[in-house]
Design a protein around this motif. Sequence first.
Motif, PDB file in Angstrom:
ATOM      1  N   THR A 113       0.881  -1.259   0.009  1.00 23.46           N
ATOM      2  CA  THR A 113      -0.047  -0.049  -0.090  1.00 23.46           C
ATOM      3  C   THR A 113       0.885   1.285   0.005  1.00 23.46           C
ATOM      4  O   THR A 113       0.637   2.463  -0.593  1.00 23.46           O
ATOM      5  CB  THR A 113      -0.950   0.169   0.944  1.00 23.46           C
ATOM      6  OG1 THR A 113      -1.847  -1.149   1.304  1.00 23.46           O
ATOM      7  CG2 THR A 113      -1.727   1.546   1.432  1.00 23.46           C
ATOM      8  N   GLN A 114       1.811   1.280   0.745  1.00 24.79           N
ATOM      9  CA  GLN A 114       2.623   2.387   0.805  1.00 24.79           C
ATOM     10  C   GLN A 114       3.500   2.531  -0.501  1.00 24.79           C
ATOM     11  O   GLN A 114       3.528   3.784  -0.852  1.00 24.79           O
ATOM     12  CB  GLN A 114       3.823   2.152   1.963  1.00 24.79           C
ATOM     13  CG  GLN A 114       5.003   3.518   1.915  1.00 24.79           C
ATOM     14  CD  GLN A 114       5.935   3.061   3.127  1.00 24.79           C
ATOM     15  OE1 GLN A 114       5.714   1.832   3.788  1.00 24.79           O
ATOM     16  NE2 GLN A 114       6.425   4.065   3.673  1.00 24.79           N
ATOM     17  N   ALA A 115       3.738   1.402  -1.289  1.00 23.74           N
ATOM     18  CA  ALA A 115       4.613   1.662  -2.329  1.00 23.74           C
ATOM     19  C   ALA A 115       3.629   2.195  -3.639  1.00 23.74           C
ATOM     20  O   ALA A 115       3.970   2.866  -4.190  1.00 23.74           O
ATOM     21  CB  ALA A 115       5.288   0.416  -2.924  1.00 23.74           C
ATOM     22  N   GLN A 116       2.209   1.876  -3.262  1.00 24.68           N
ATOM     23  CA  GLN A 116       1.560   2.095  -4.401  1.00 24.68           C
ATOM     24  C   GLN A 116       1.231   3.780  -4.375  1.00 24.68           C
ATOM     25  O   GLN A 116       0.898   4.239  -5.219  1.00 24.68           O
ATOM     26  CB  GLN A 116       0.134   1.650  -4.182  1.00 24.68           C
ATOM     27  CG  GLN A 116      -0.986   1.864  -5.101  1.00 24.68           C
ATOM     28  CD  GLN A 116      -1.067   1.585  -6.523  1.00 24.68           C
ATOM     29  OE1 GLN A 116      -0.038   0.330  -6.972  1.00 24.68           O
ATOM     30  NE2 GLN A 116      -1.465   1.826  -7.355  1.00 24.68           N
ATOM     31  N   PHE A 117       1.074   4.370  -3.313  1.00 31.29           N
ATOM     32  CA  PHE A 117       0.595   5.794  -2.817  1.00 31.29           C
ATOM     33  C   PHE A 117       1.825   6.591  -2.546  1.00 31.29           C
ATOM     34  O   PHE A 117       1.724   7.731  -2.493  1.00 31.29           O
ATOM     35  CB  PHE A 117      -0.458   5.635  -1.836  1.00 31.29           C
ATOM     36  CG  PHE A 117      -1.577   5.396  -2.390  1.00 31.29           C
ATOM     37  CD1 PHE A 117      -2.500   6.018  -3.416  1.00 31.29           C
ATOM     38  CD2 PHE A 117      -1.963   3.924  -2.005  1.00 31.29           C
ATOM     39  CE1 PHE A 117      -3.725   5.492  -3.870  1.00 31.29           C
ATOM     40  CE2 PHE A 117      -3.241   3.488  -2.436  1.00 31.29           C
ATOM     41  CZ  PHE A 117      -4.093   4.267  -3.146  1.00 31.29           C
ATOM     42  N   ALA A 118       3.288   5.998  -2.496  1.00 30.67           N
ATOM     43  CA  ALA A 118       4.246   7.027  -2.109  1.00 30.67           C
ATOM     44  C   ALA A 118       4.431   7.976  -3.004  1.00 30.67           C
ATOM     45  O   ALA A 118       5.096   9.171  -2.613  1.00 30.67           O
ATOM     46  CB  ALA A 118       5.494   5.822  -2.047  1.00 30.67           C
ATOM     47  N   SER A 119       4.613   7.736  -4.106  1.00 32.88           N
ATOM     48  CA  SER A 119       4.866   8.810  -5.109  1.00 32.88           C
ATOM     49  C   SER A 119       3.869  10.101  -5.276  1.00 32.88           C
ATOM     50  O   SER A 119       4.197  11.198  -5.066  1.00 32.88           O
ATOM     51  CB  SER A 119       4.966   8.243  -6.833  1.00 32.88           C
ATOM     52  OG  SER A 119       4.992   9.069  -7.597  1.00 32.88           O
ATOM     53  N   LYS A 120       2.390   9.701  -5.207  1.00 34.56           N
ATOM     54  CA  LYS A 120       1.396  10.735  -5.070  1.00 34.56           C
ATOM     55  C   LYS A 120       1.672  11.353  -3.911  1.00 34.56           C
ATOM     56  O   LYS A 120       1.356  12.655  -3.750  1.00 34.56           O
ATOM     57  CB  LYS A 120       0.075  10.004  -5.288  1.00 34.56           C
ATOM     58  CG  LYS A 120      -1.102  10.881  -5.037  1.00 34.56           C
ATOM     59  CD  LYS A 120      -0.991  11.642  -6.625  1.00 34.56           C
ATOM     60  CE  LYS A 120      -2.322  12.492  -6.643  1.00 34.56           C
ATOM     61  NZ  LYS A 120      -2.091  13.342  -7.927  1.00 34.56           N
ATOM     62  N   ASN A 121       1.925  10.707  -2.543  1.00 33.09           N
ATOM     63  CA  ASN A 121       1.942  11.624  -1.339  1.00 33.09           C
ATOM     64  C   ASN A 121       3.169  12.380  -1.470  1.00 33.09           C
ATOM     65  O   ASN A 121       3.118  13.532  -0.717  1.00 33.09           O
ATOM     66  CB  ASN A 121       2.211  10.467  -0.312  1.00 33.09           C
ATOM     67  CG  ASN A 121       0.793   9.891   0.222  1.00 33.09           C
ATOM     68  OD1 ASN A 121      -0.239  10.597   0.245  1.00 33.09           O
ATOM     69  ND2 ASN A 121       0.902   8.508   0.580  1.00 33.09           N
ATOM     70  N   LEU A 122       4.215  11.982  -2.100  1.00 35.10           N
ATOM     71  CA  LEU A 122       5.481  12.643  -2.130  1.00 35.10           C
ATOM     72  C   LEU A 122       5.237  13.881  -2.956  1.00 35.10           C
ATOM     73  O   LEU A 122       5.554  15.269  -2.506  1.00 35.10           O
ATOM     74  CB  LEU A 122       6.690  11.950  -2.728  1.00 35.10           C
ATOM     75  CG  LEU A 122       8.034  12.918  -2.578  1.00 35.10           C
ATOM     76  CD1 LEU A 122       8.625  13.301  -1.536  1.00 35.10           C
ATOM     77  CD2 LEU A 122       8.897  11.992  -3.523  1.00 35.10           C
ATOM     78  N   GLN A 123       4.555  13.935  -4.078  1.00 34.83           N
ATOM     79  CA  GLN A 123       4.191  14.896  -5.128  1.00 34.83           C
ATOM     80  C   GLN A 123       3.351  15.893  -4.239  1.00 34.83           C
ATOM     81  O   GLN A 123       3.481  17.309  -4.256  1.00 34.83           O
ATOM     82  CB  GLN A 123       3.461  14.423  -6.172  1.00 34.83           C
ATOM     83  CG  GLN A 123       3.044  15.661  -6.998  1.00 34.83           C
ATOM     84  CD  GLN A 123       2.065  14.913  -8.300  1.00 34.83           C
ATOM     85  OE1 GLN A 123       1.662  13.858  -8.156  1.00 34.83           O
ATOM     86  NE2 GLN A 123       1.904  15.996  -9.164  1.00 34.83           N
TER      87      GLN A 123
END
Length: 503
Positions: free
Chosen positions: A46-56
């Motif tokens: 789950t973390q990997a799936q949304f990491a990029s969006k959260n960082l952005q």
Amino acid sequence: MTTTTSATSATPTPTPTSTTTIGQSLINGLNAGSGVDTASLVASLTQAQFASKNLQLTKQDTALTAQISSVAKVQSAITSFASGLTTLVKGGSLQTQPTSSDTGVLTASALPGAKLSGLSAFVEVTQLASAQTSTSTTRFDSRSATVGTGTLTLTLGTAGDSAVSSLSGAAAPVSIKIDSTNNTLDGIAKAINAANSGVSATIVTDVDGKARLTLKGPTGTDKAFTLSGDSGSLAQLNVGGSAPASTITGSAGNAKLSLNGTQVERSSNTISDLVDGVQLTLSSVTAAGKPVVLGSSTPTAGLTQAVGDFVDTYNQLLAELKTETDASTGPLKSDYNATNLMRALRGMTLTTLTTGGAAGSPSTLAAIGVKTNKDGTLSVDQTQLSAALTKTPDAVETMFADGTGATGGGIAAALNAISTAAVSNKITVNGRTETTGLVASTALYTAAKTKVAVAEDKVTSDTAAYQERLTKQYAASDAKVAAYKATQTQLQNQIDQWNKSGQ
């Protein structure tokens, strides 16, 4: 940082997170029991799936916060600069001031917008303006003693004699009603003061402890007064007229003086219409043969200091703007309103600050020695500034006038115009009013920050839904694996039993 594992690698040690706890609770609720740490696996995926969006989104939120803060810094800096300069020029310390050779006789002060360079005049004071005063003859036991009711009539005009038995050129009389609410000596004094006729009333207690009503009128020959009551009790307070009951202790008179030998009279000891741009305050009469000399003093040191202070403050503001609009690191590097403010400020030295001056007189900061350096900062050519203050002090002073003495508005007006346009300016486009300037920038960044917050809420919601879906999928798989293992164990037990039986 997110750690991924291949199907053949060891199961990673779970990081204690809320998603792990929630996942494990759900798996336990589905009666899973394969022994695999599915909750940690789900949390990692789950973390990997949304990491990029959260960082952005985090980067966007951080950048917008920095931009809003940066705009506030620039707004504060430019408005403080403009208001500080306005306060300075309105304080009068940069304006040529009139001087008096004998301040014991009279003092002189500059009126707004006055141009007093070269002022020279002689003033002789032979009489100060005076006010009529009176004290009641009747003495009362106390200020709270009851006097009576009725109407008091107060009239101002020119006294026919020192006893004020009659008035000429009288103004409309003022009627003062005295009833049961104000019929004491103190109440009557307050009623006279409330009439706002120019005559003031006070109560004086004498050495015997008795109270008397004293009145004082405005200064000037035509400000003598009479007071009359329409009842016997109020008549105890009469002043002048046909039945006086008070002692006249001072007469109304004009100030008498001469300006350069010309005799004049004024009704007040504060005179603003005799010498252009100057207010005179008379204190005493002049000694015989010793007229007061009026002159002027140009604030050369103050103007020099003001130019230097302006340059220093400008450079501080410019440094702030450069930091906030730096092409590499500045939060406002792409903000049109901030960069436009920078351009406007850089043009100040060549802005015409005054108009209508004498031919050849300076009208810009550059003309009095304020130079623009290669890096955009300002500096002062002291030689050029000193020459301007020596040759054309009026022109330099006008640049620092409060706007009333400068047809071009002066430096304060020019800076205020830049500040207003930069901070908040309303324009009309196709009949619609729009806000420009840094206020518009703040509104833009705030709206963008709101959108980021909405997107973050959406990611949070999507994350929870995604984790729940994965958890159910892995829980189902985990349950199947557990069932297979149970079957395998059962079969193995059966085989073991067969093997024992065959021995």
